[in-house]
Design a protein around this motif. Structure first.
Motif, PDB file in Angstrom:
ATOM      1  N   ILE A 112       0.828  -1.202   0.000  1.00 29.66           N
ATOM      2  CA  ILE A 112       0.000   0.000   0.000  1.00 29.66           C
ATOM      3  C   ILE A 112       0.863   1.252   0.000  1.00 29.66           C
ATOM      4  CG2 ILE A 112      -1.775   1.258   1.282  1.00 29.66           C
ATOM      5  CD1 ILE A 112      -2.752  -1.444   2.364  1.00 29.66           C
ATOM      6  N   HIS A 113       1.989   1.210   0.704  1.00 33.89           N
ATOM      7  CA  HIS A 113       2.873   2.366   0.734  1.00 33.89           C
ATOM      8  C   HIS A 113       3.457   2.650  -0.644  1.00 33.89           C
ATOM      9  CE1 HIS A 113       6.433   4.664   2.655  1.00 33.89           C
ATOM     10  NE2 HIS A 113       5.363   5.423   2.641  1.00 33.89           N
ATOM     11  N   GLU A 114       3.651   1.617  -1.427  1.00 36.76           N
ATOM     12  CA  GLU A 114       4.158   1.816  -2.790  1.00 36.76           C
ATOM     13  C   GLU A 114       3.147   2.594  -3.636  1.00 36.76           C
ATOM     14  OE1 GLU A 114       6.618  -0.738  -6.079  1.00 36.76           O
ATOM     15  OE2 GLU A 114       4.912  -1.725  -5.129  1.00 36.76           O
ATOM     16  N   VAL A 115       1.857   2.288  -3.481  1.00 42.60           N
ATOM     17  CA  VAL A 115       0.818   3.068  -4.175  1.00 42.60           C
ATOM     18  C   VAL A 115       0.923   4.531  -3.778  1.00 42.60           C
ATOM     19  CG1 VAL A 115      -1.670   3.406  -4.448  1.00 42.60           C
ATOM     20  CG2 VAL A 115      -0.738   1.092  -4.332  1.00 42.60           C
ATOM     21  N   PHE A 116       1.089   4.791  -2.495  1.00 47.89           N
ATOM     22  CA  PHE A 116       1.217   6.158  -1.991  1.00 47.89           C
ATOM     23  C   PHE A 116       2.398   6.875  -2.639  1.00 47.89           C
ATOM     24  CE2 PHE A 116       3.304   9.083   0.942  1.00 47.89           C
ATOM     25  CZ  PHE A 116       2.276   9.972   1.251  1.00 47.89           C
ATOM     26  N   LYS A 117       3.548   6.226  -2.687  1.00 46.08           N
ATOM     27  CA  LYS A 117       4.759   6.839  -3.241  1.00 46.08           C
ATOM     28  C   LYS A 117       4.607   7.171  -4.726  1.00 46.08           C
ATOM     29  CE  LYS A 117       8.110   6.589   0.049  1.00 46.08           C
ATOM     30  NZ  LYS A 117       9.069   7.651   0.381  1.00 46.08           N
ATOM     31  N   VAL A 118       4.057   6.215  -5.498  1.00 49.05           N
ATOM     32  CA  VAL A 118       3.865   6.439  -6.933  1.00 49.05           C
ATOM     33  C   VAL A 118       2.888   7.585  -7.161  1.00 49.05           C
ATOM     34  CG1 VAL A 118       2.967   5.435  -9.069  1.00 49.05           C
ATOM     35  CG2 VAL A 118       4.429   4.069  -7.583  1.00 49.05           C
ATOM     36  N   ALA A 119       1.763   7.589  -6.418  1.00 47.66           N
ATOM     37  CA  ALA A 119       0.743   8.625  -6.586  1.00 47.66           C
ATOM     38  C   ALA A 119       1.271   9.991  -6.176  1.00 47.66           C
ATOM     39  CB  ALA A 119      -0.487   8.266  -5.766  1.00 47.66           C
ATOM     40  N   ARG A 120       2.072  10.041  -5.141  1.00 45.84           N
ATOM     41  CA  ARG A 120       2.639  11.320  -4.692  1.00 45.84           C
ATOM     42  C   ARG A 120       3.560  11.916  -5.757  1.00 45.84           C
ATOM     43  NH1 ARG A 120       6.433  11.544   0.572  1.00 45.84           N
ATOM     44  NH2 ARG A 120       7.816  10.502  -0.929  1.00 45.84           N
ATOM     45  N   ALA A 121       4.353  11.071  -6.380  1.00 46.81           N
ATOM     46  CA  ALA A 121       5.232  11.551  -7.455  1.00 46.81           C
ATOM     47  C   ALA A 121       4.410  12.060  -8.640  1.00 46.81           C
ATOM     48  CB  ALA A 121       6.163  10.418  -7.899  1.00 46.81           C
ATOM     49  N   THR A 122       3.353  11.330  -8.987  1.00 47.54           N
ATOM     50  CA  THR A 122       2.475  11.750 -10.087  1.00 47.54           C
ATOM     51  C   THR A 122       1.814  13.083  -9.776  1.00 47.54           C
ATOM     52  OG1 THR A 122       2.029   9.427 -10.614  1.00 47.54           O
ATOM     53  CG2 THR A 122       0.518  11.059 -11.526  1.00 47.54           C
ATOM     54  N   ALA A 123       1.337  13.257  -8.530  1.00 45.87           N
ATOM     55  CA  ALA A 123       0.669  14.501  -8.127  1.00 45.87           C
ATOM     56  C   ALA A 123       1.628  15.681  -8.209  1.00 45.87           C
ATOM     57  CB  ALA A 123       0.117  14.362  -6.710  1.00 45.87           C
ATOM     58  N   LEU A 124       2.869  15.475  -7.825  1.00 41.93           N
ATOM     59  CA  LEU A 124       3.852  16.560  -7.856  1.00 41.93           C
ATOM     60  C   LEU A 124       4.102  17.046  -9.278  1.00 41.93           C
ATOM     61  CD1 LEU A 124       5.870  18.278  -6.234  1.00 41.93           C
ATOM     62  CD2 LEU A 124       7.564  16.479  -6.602  1.00 41.93           C
ATOM     63  N   ILE A 125       4.274  16.103 -10.216  1.00 40.73           N
ATOM     64  CA  ILE A 125       4.496  16.473 -11.616  1.00 40.73           C
ATOM     65  C   ILE A 125       3.255  17.147 -12.201  1.00 40.73           C
ATOM     66  CG2 ILE A 125       4.915  15.570 -13.942  1.00 40.73           C
ATOM     67  CD1 ILE A 125       7.408  15.626 -12.206  1.00 40.73           C
ATOM     68  N   ALA A 126       2.070  16.628 -11.866  1.00 41.39           N
ATOM     69  CA  ALA A 126       0.827  17.220 -12.372  1.00 41.39           C
ATOM     70  C   ALA A 126       0.648  18.643 -11.854  1.00 41.39           C
ATOM     71  CB  ALA A 126      -0.367  16.359 -11.959  1.00 41.39           C
ATOM     72  N   LEU A 127       0.951  18.845 -10.595  1.00 47.35           N
ATOM     73  CA  LEU A 127       0.755  20.152  -9.969  1.00 47.35           C
ATOM     74  C   LEU A 127       1.744  21.182 -10.500  1.00 47.35           C
ATOM     75  CD1 LEU A 127      -1.226  21.197  -7.838  1.00 47.35           C
ATOM     76  CD2 LEU A 127       0.519  20.747  -6.106  1.00 47.35           C
ATOM     77  N   CYS A 128       2.970  20.749 -10.749  1.00 43.28           N
ATOM     78  CA  CYS A 128       4.020  21.686 -11.159  1.00 43.28           C
ATOM     79  C   CYS A 128       4.097  21.885 -12.675  1.00 43.28           C
ATOM     80  CB  CYS A 128       5.379  21.205 -10.656  1.00 43.28           C
ATOM     81  SG  CYS A 128       5.506  21.152  -8.860  1.00 43.28           S
ATOM     82  N   GLY A 129       3.704  20.877 -13.450  1.00 40.36           N
ATOM     83  CA  GLY A 129       3.864  20.994 -14.898  1.00 40.36           C
ATOM     84  C   GLY A 129       2.592  20.850 -15.694  1.00 40.36           C
ATOM     85  N   THR A 130       1.819  19.800 -15.421  1.00 41.83           N
ATOM     86  CA  THR A 130       0.663  19.469 -16.262  1.00 41.83           C
ATOM     87  C   THR A 130      -0.450  20.503 -16.151  1.00 41.83           C
ATOM     88  OG1 THR A 130       1.183  17.125 -15.995  1.00 41.83           O
ATOM     89  CG2 THR A 130      -1.010  17.675 -16.804  1.00 41.83           C
TER      90      THR A 130
END
Length: 541
Positions: free
Chosen positions: A337-355
């Motif tokens: 479950i923590h792996e899901v959290f880590k992957v999603a957090r990285a995706t959110a950061l890129i989406a928030l800063c670039g997408t």
């Protein structure tokens, strides 16, 4: 004469009103759902691998085999491609509104069904998931041509680009929402069922409740789509379809009188004259269409195809790129479950800063800078940043340089969205005739999804390491991550050249762009020429 119709002139000249924003939200929520459904799957694929493909006693947790990963990530794109072609054609045959609700209903059902995927084995569950995600993609595909066409036909001439781009920009929020929902669900389950890492205790690192995580995340996509359904059904048919395709001037005038809150006269004679003209009756596979719009269609299909190869490769396999540079820790150091959290957090950061910022920069500047400039600029900077990531790739994999990699990576997303990812959606909804507009947009967007499929399947195999130990486990011999990024940069460079086939549509009415008033303009020029000749004097020599 098409632009002299009172109802179309009223739409072109209308000031920005509440109904514009209502249409943006109604159409945009479809794209919010589209992006959520398409891009939430990378957040849970590693979890699927742990649940269904972990071998007992293995040193590392299981991952989806390449062919299974390709199917899970790519099957929705295959459905989207088919849906774009089918619903694009249907939107011109039956009307935009009649099929608009059908796509949304299909998305709601398929989102729920995806989360309820069942089977007696890993293969059975994954096969069921792929089946329902295909139909989810089929519904999503219909949203592309219908939403773009409806918004272009509702918008005024001055701010049409911003309105269409605003609909598409809801994708950014959908991608971000997918990451946020994944973070919330993973955090809730991680706290409730605190588990050790795989390295500490392989059996305990995957709690039975982990199976609920990916199901909840996938099913959540049904909520925004369901909330929008009622308002979609309340929207009137667009005046351009009603008048120029259905040939009902009275109904078009009545519908737009309510929307614009002004009195509009029905002009049936003008409508009959327009639709009966020989120059306005050509079909999609005619020589006349090829003469007028052949290069345009090649331009919109080729640029969207090339863009989506790079865009979907980068988006669907962010987790692999992050892992390759060491930004995400090895899987064995986390529980499932923590792996899901880590992957999603990285995706959110890129989406928030670039997408997300990239989309809204397009909304702000598209009617000032023009579609052509933004698309060319976007492809150029995507090329530059991809080469900047690829050529010194081993430099970026060092721990002290990872922040620089992420900044450059976010900038590629920023210029994709402040660039061709938005303009390729806008332009096909503007430059083709009303009776073929939805079909041509469907063809253009389907070409894009063909590129996405190439990117999704191609990236997965190309980026694999050449390590023979991996090949022994079923992994193909790829060209490596560095060479894959170089290939994506070259793809973006090609997109720049094909952009020159696409006309600038800024500041013109849809009828000017599509050529539906071409005969009238020719007649006017001829009359002006005759008048000028008869009034001129002949001076004897």
């Amino acid at each position: 004469m098409a632009r002299e119709l009172g109802v179309l002139s009223a739409l072109d000249a209308a000031k920005t009103q509440w109904y514009h924003f209502t249409a943006i939200v109604i159409a945009g929520m479809g794209f919010f759902t589209d992006a959520y459904d398409l891009f939430c799957i990378p957040n849970v694929t590693k979890l699927l691998g742990r649940i269904y493909y972990t071998e007992e006693g293995a040193k590392n947790p299981g991952t989806l085999p390449p062919n299974v990963s390709a199917a899970v990530n790519g099957v929705a794109l295959c459905g989207t491609l088919v849906g774009q072609l089918f619903f694009g054609w249907l939107g011109d045959k039956m009307g935009r509104k009649k099929v608009y609700g059908l796509t949304l209903a299909l998305m709601v059902f398929s989102s729920l069904a995806s989360g309820l995927s069942f089977g007696h084995s890993a293969k059975g569950t994954v096969a069921t998931l792929c089946f329902f995600r295909f139909w989810l993609g089929f519904g999503i595909g219909g949203d592309y041509p219908l939403s773009a066409t409806i918004m272009s036909e509702y918008a005024n001439k001055k701010t049409r680009g911003a309105f269409i781009a605003s609909v598409f920009a809801m994708q950014g929020f959908g991608i971000l929402a997918g990451a946020i929902v994944s973070i919330i669900v993973a955090t809730a389950f991680d706290h409730a069922y605190s588990a050790p890492s795989y390295e500490e205790n392989p059996a305990a690192s995957l709690v039975p409740e982990a199976d609920y995580v990916w199901r909840i995340i996938l099913m959540f996509g049904a909520i925004p789509a369901a909330l929008t359904y009622y308002w979609r059904m309340k929207m009137p048919e667009t005046a351009r379809y009603t008048a120029l395709v259905a040939k009902n001037a009275k109904q078009a005038a009545q519908d737009m009188s309510k929307v614009l809150q002004v009195e509009i006269e029905a002009e049936q004679e003008k409508v009959d004259t327009i639709v009966e003209r020989e120059g306005n009756n050509f079909g999609l596979f005619s020589k006349e269409f090829l003469r007028r719009h052949g290069w345009h269609l090649l331009g919109t299909t080729s640029t969207w195809f090339l863009l989506d190869i790079a865009y979907y490769s980068s988006n669907l396999f962010q987790k692999d790129i992050y892992s390759s540079i060491g930004w995400l820790p090895p899987a064995r150091e986390m529980n499932a479950i923590h792996e899901v959290f880590k992957v999603a957090r990285a995706t959110a950061l890129i989406a928030l800063c670039g997408t997300v910022p990239g989309y809204w920069f397009t909304v702000a500047f598209i009617d000032h800078l023009g579609r052509f400039f933004i698309q060319l600029m976007g492809f150029f900077f995507m090329t530059v940043f991809m080469f900047a990531l690829a050529i010194p790739y081993h430099h970026w994999t060092k721990k002290e340089n990872r922040i620089g990699f992420l900044v450059m990576y976010a900038l590629t997303f920023f210029f994709a969205n402040f660039g061709p990812n938005a303009t390729t959606f806008v332009v096909p909804a503007e430059i083709f005739p009303a009776r073929l507009r939805s079909t041509c947009h469907g063809i253009s967007s389907a070409a894009g999804k063909a590129g996405a499929i190439v990117g999704a399947f191609g990236f997965l195999y190309a980026s694999q390491d050449k390590n023979p130990l991996k090949r022994d486990k079923g992994y193909p011999a790829g060209i490596g991550m560095k060479n894959t990024l170089i290939l994506l940069a070259v793809t973006n460079c090609l997109g720049m050249f094909f952009t020159f086939l696409v006309p600038e549509s800024n500041g013109k009415s849809l009828e000017e762009l599509s050529g539906e008033n071409q005969d009238e303009e020719g007649d006017n020029r001829e009359q002006q020429h005759v008048a000028a000749s008869s009034s001129g004097r002949t001076v004897p020599v």
